[in-house]
Design a protein around this motif. Structure first.
Motif, mmCIF file in Angstrom:
data_model
loop_
_atom_site.group_PDB
_atom_site.id
_atom_site.type_symbol
_atom_site.label_atom_id
_atom_site.label_comp_id
_atom_site.label_asym_id
_atom_site.label_seq_id
_atom_site.Cartn_x
_atom_site.Cartn_y
_atom_site.Cartn_z
ATOM 1 N N GLY A 3 0.781 -1.233 0.000
ATOM 2 C CA GLY A 3 0.000 0.000 0.000
ATOM 3 C C GLY A 3 0.808 1.276 0.000
ATOM 4 N N CYS A 4 2.139 1.158 -0.093
ATOM 5 C CA CYS A 4 2.970 2.358 -0.093
ATOM 6 C C CYS A 4 2.862 3.113 -1.409
ATOM 7 C CB CYS A 4 4.441 1.995 0.127
ATOM 8 S SG CYS A 4 4.842 1.373 1.761
ATOM 9 N N ARG A 5 3.058 4.408 -1.325
ATOM 10 C CA ARG A 5 3.328 5.222 -2.498
ATOM 11 C C ARG A 5 4.836 5.149 -2.700
ATOM 12 N NH1 ARG A 5 -0.416 9.207 0.705
ATOM 13 N NH2 ARG A 5 1.434 9.084 2.016
ATOM 14 N N VAL A 6 5.269 4.656 -3.851
ATOM 15 C CA VAL A 6 6.676 4.324 -4.034
ATOM 16 C C VAL A 6 7.296 5.141 -5.161
ATOM 17 C CG1 VAL A 6 8.335 2.481 -4.484
ATOM 18 C CG2 VAL A 6 6.232 1.979 -3.251
ATOM 19 N N ALA A 7 8.431 5.778 -4.852
ATOM 20 C CA ALA A 7 9.217 6.470 -5.858
ATOM 21 C C ALA A 7 10.447 5.625 -6.176
ATOM 22 C CB ALA A 7 9.640 7.843 -5.364
ATOM 23 N N LEU A 8 10.660 5.362 -7.447
ATOM 24 C CA LEU A 8 11.788 4.556 -7.909
ATOM 25 C C LEU A 8 12.834 5.520 -8.458
ATOM 26 C CD1 LEU A 8 9.041 2.876 -8.236
ATOM 27 C CD2 LEU A 8 10.373 1.377 -9.705
ATOM 28 N N LEU A 9 13.939 5.655 -7.730
ATOM 29 C CA LEU A 9 14.984 6.613 -8.074
ATOM 30 C C LEU A 9 16.141 5.894 -8.755
ATOM 31 C CD1 LEU A 9 15.736 9.648 -7.653
ATOM 32 C CD2 LEU A 9 16.913 8.944 -5.571
ATOM 33 N N SER A 10 16.555 6.411 -9.914
ATOM 34 C CA SER A 10 17.666 5.806 -10.658
ATOM 35 C C SER A 10 18.290 6.865 -11.550
ATOM 36 C CB SER A 10 17.174 4.624 -11.501
ATOM 37 O OG SER A 10 16.137 5.038 -12.377
ATOM 38 N N ARG A 11 19.486 6.574 -12.039
ATOM 39 C CA ARG A 11 20.164 7.534 -12.926
ATOM 40 C C ARG A 11 19.354 7.764 -14.197
ATOM 41 N NH1 ARG A 11 25.583 8.857 -12.556
ATOM 42 N NH2 ARG A 11 25.687 8.877 -14.827
ATOM 43 N N SER A 12 18.743 6.709 -14.702
ATOM 44 C CA SER A 12 17.928 6.789 -15.905
ATOM 45 C C SER A 12 16.589 6.113 -15.637
ATOM 46 C CB SER A 12 18.641 6.094 -17.068
ATOM 47 O OG SER A 12 17.763 5.872 -18.155
ATOM 48 N N THR A 13 15.545 6.593 -16.273
ATOM 49 C CA THR A 13 14.223 5.988 -16.074
ATOM 50 C C THR A 13 13.886 4.977 -17.168
ATOM 51 O OG1 THR A 13 13.144 7.808 -17.264
ATOM 52 C CG2 THR A 13 13.355 8.016 -14.858
ATOM 53 N N ASP A 14 14.876 4.574 -17.943
ATOM 54 C CA ASP A 14 14.612 3.623 -19.033
ATOM 55 C C ASP A 14 13.931 2.354 -18.529
ATOM 56 O OD1 ASP A 14 15.746 5.387 -20.783
ATOM 57 O OD2 ASP A 14 17.658 4.326 -20.984
ATOM 58 N N HIS A 15 14.406 1.839 -17.395
ATOM 59 C CA HIS A 15 13.805 0.619 -16.839
ATOM 60 C C HIS A 15 12.655 0.947 -15.887
ATOM 61 C CE1 HIS A 15 13.361 -3.428 -15.307
ATOM 62 N NE2 HIS A 15 13.489 -2.962 -14.077
ATOM 63 N N THR A 16 12.842 1.937 -15.058
ATOM 64 C CA THR A 16 11.839 2.201 -14.022
ATOM 65 C C THR A 16 10.502 2.664 -14.589
ATOM 66 O OG1 THR A 16 12.794 4.403 -13.710
ATOM 67 C CG2 THR A 16 13.521 2.660 -12.200
ATOM 68 N N GLU A 17 10.513 3.311 -15.726
ATOM 69 C CA GLU A 17 9.249 3.724 -16.337
ATOM 70 C C GLU A 17 8.376 2.514 -16.658
ATOM 71 O OE1 GLU A 17 7.849 6.479 -16.598
ATOM 72 O OE2 GLU A 17 9.297 8.115 -16.795
ATOM 73 N N SER A 18 9.001 1.428 -17.111
ATOM 74 C CA SER A 18 8.223 0.224 -17.425
ATOM 75 C C SER A 18 7.680 -0.425 -16.158
ATOM 76 C CB SER A 18 9.075 -0.776 -18.210
ATOM 77 O OG SER A 18 10.175 -1.237 -17.443
ATOM 78 N N VAL A 19 8.453 -0.354 -15.072
ATOM 79 C CA VAL A 19 7.986 -0.901 -13.798
ATOM 80 C C VAL A 19 6.797 -0.094 -13.289
ATOM 81 C CG1 VAL A 19 8.603 -1.436 -11.408
ATOM 82 C CG2 VAL A 19 10.290 -1.760 -13.221
ATOM 83 N N VAL A 20 6.910 1.224 -13.365
ATOM 84 C CA VAL A 20 5.829 2.099 -12.916
ATOM 85 C C VAL A 20 4.571 1.870 -13.751
ATOM 86 C CG1 VAL A 20 5.096 4.513 -12.846
ATOM 87 C CG2 VAL A 20 7.308 3.862 -11.900
ATOM 88 N N ALA A 21 4.744 1.680 -15.049
ATOM 89 C CA ALA A 21 3.590 1.417 -15.906
ATOM 90 C C ALA A 21 2.885 0.128 -15.493
ATOM 91 C CB ALA A 21 4.035 1.328 -17.364
ATOM 92 N N ASP A 22 3.667 -0.846 -15.033
ATOM 93 C CA ASP A 22 3.086 -2.113 -14.577
ATOM 94 C C ASP A 22 2.410 -1.952 -13.221
ATOM 95 O OD1 ASP A 22 2.620 -4.955 -14.683
ATOM 96 O OD2 ASP A 22 4.248 -5.187 -13.245
ATOM 97 N N LEU A 23 3.016 -1.169 -12.328
ATOM 98 C CA LEU A 23 2.455 -0.993 -10.990
ATOM 99 C C LEU A 23 1.200 -0.126 -11.014
ATOM 100 C CD1 LEU A 23 5.691 -0.430 -8.862
ATOM 101 C CD2 LEU A 23 4.308 -2.506 -9.019
ATOM 102 N N GLY A 24 1.208 0.869 -11.868
ATOM 103 C CA GLY A 24 0.041 1.740 -11.943
ATOM 104 C C GLY A 24 0.081 2.840 -10.903
ATOM 105 N N GLU A 25 -1.019 3.042 -10.217
ATOM 106 C CA GLU A 25 -1.107 4.130 -9.250
ATOM 107 C C GLU A 25 -0.126 3.925 -8.092
ATOM 108 O OE1 GLU A 25 -5.066 4.509 -7.879
ATOM 109 O OE2 GLU A 25 -5.895 5.005 -9.853
ATOM 110 N N ARG A 26 0.183 5.025 -7.453
ATOM 111 C CA ARG A 26 1.074 5.042 -6.284
ATOM 112 C C ARG A 26 2.514 4.669 -6.632
ATOM 113 N NH1 ARG A 26 0.325 1.226 -3.318
ATOM 114 N NH2 ARG A 26 -1.366 0.059 -4.288
ATOM 115 N N ALA A 27 2.928 4.853 -7.871
ATOM 116 C CA ALA A 27 4.313 4.594 -8.256
ATOM 117 C C ALA A 27 4.803 5.724 -9.150
ATOM 118 C CB ALA A 27 4.434 3.258 -8.974
ATOM 119 N N LEU A 28 6.075 6.071 -8.986
ATOM 120 C CA LEU A 28 6.640 7.204 -9.701
ATOM 121 C C LEU A 28 8.100 6.915 -10.021
ATOM 122 C CD1 LEU A 28 6.345 10.258 -10.570
ATOM 123 C CD2 LEU A 28 7.178 10.816 -8.266
#
Length: 228
Positions: free
Chosen positions: A26-51
């Protein structure tokens, strides 16, 4: 109330597993990385509460801006997992000063930058949790890995100092020793000899939810077939 968590250092593997586990809780989760090339796909899969947020953890201004982006989206930060690390796999005769300094910058200076960007939220609120991803090299220097070992030792020292400084004010600081190889996303030929990143993420969540009367400072995790 849902927690806001920042996972700094997210790529395929442990960082992603941690982000997914915290999101499941239930956390709102921010994924911090040098590039969002990978994390954008993870966020798209998680949906809401992810950035997904891009930032170099060794750049204090970039880190401050990234954490402001998280606050604007999710509010004050309750939990920080520092999962970033770096280091040329070279011994003391071969590593350059620039490579050595980079290892310290990522593992130790980067950790300090992220902590300083998040800690006031925790102190102003009802406390919080900071978890450092460490390694065997944080407690036992590895031959041929001068920079990585020095960086991990420095991060461990920072975590222990923080625990004593901030624990009385309600901030749980924990350092994990990942004593073994983590199974790669593609899988492992002998999975029992590797740590499962999802299982590590479960242990991290347990640290977040521990009762204040019995906080863990250091947690060792290793595969059950490993000899030590």
């Amino acid at each position: 109330m849902p927690r806001t968590a920042v996972v700094a250092g997210v790529g395929p593997g442990l960082g992603e597993s941690i982000a997914r586990r915290f999101h499941e809780e239930g956390c709102r989760v921010a994924l911090l990385s040098r590039s969002t090339d990978h994390t954008e796909s993870v966020v798209a899969d998680l949906g809401e509460r992810a950035l997904a947020v891009a930032a170099d953890v060794t750049d204090p201004d970039a880190v401050d801006a990234a954490f402001e982006t998280v606050r604007d989206a999710f509010g004050p930060i309750d939990a920080l997992v520092f999962n970033a690390s770096g280091g040329a796999w070279k011994g003391v005769r071969d590593i350059s000063l620039a490579e050595f300094e980079h290892a310290l910058d990522v593992s130790a200076t980067g950790a300090l930058c992220c902590v300083q960007a998040a800690i006031d939220d925790m102190l102003d609120g009802d406390g919080g949790t900071v978890v450092f991803t460490g390694a065997t090299s944080a407690v036992r220097g590895r031959g041929g890995a001068a920079g990585f070992s020095a960086g991990k030792f420095a991060a461990r020292g920072l975590a222990e100092s923080m625990a004593r400084e901030l624990g009385p004010e309600g901030v749980h600081v924990a350092h994990t020793v990942i004593d073994g190889q983590i199974a790669p996303p593609s899988g492992a030929d002998d999975p029992e000899s590797f740590l499962d990143p999802d299982a590590i993420a479960d242990a991290y969540w347990d640290l977040v939810t521990q009762d204040r009367s019995a906080w863990t400072l250091e947690l060792d995790l290793r595969p059950h077939v490993e000899e030590f």
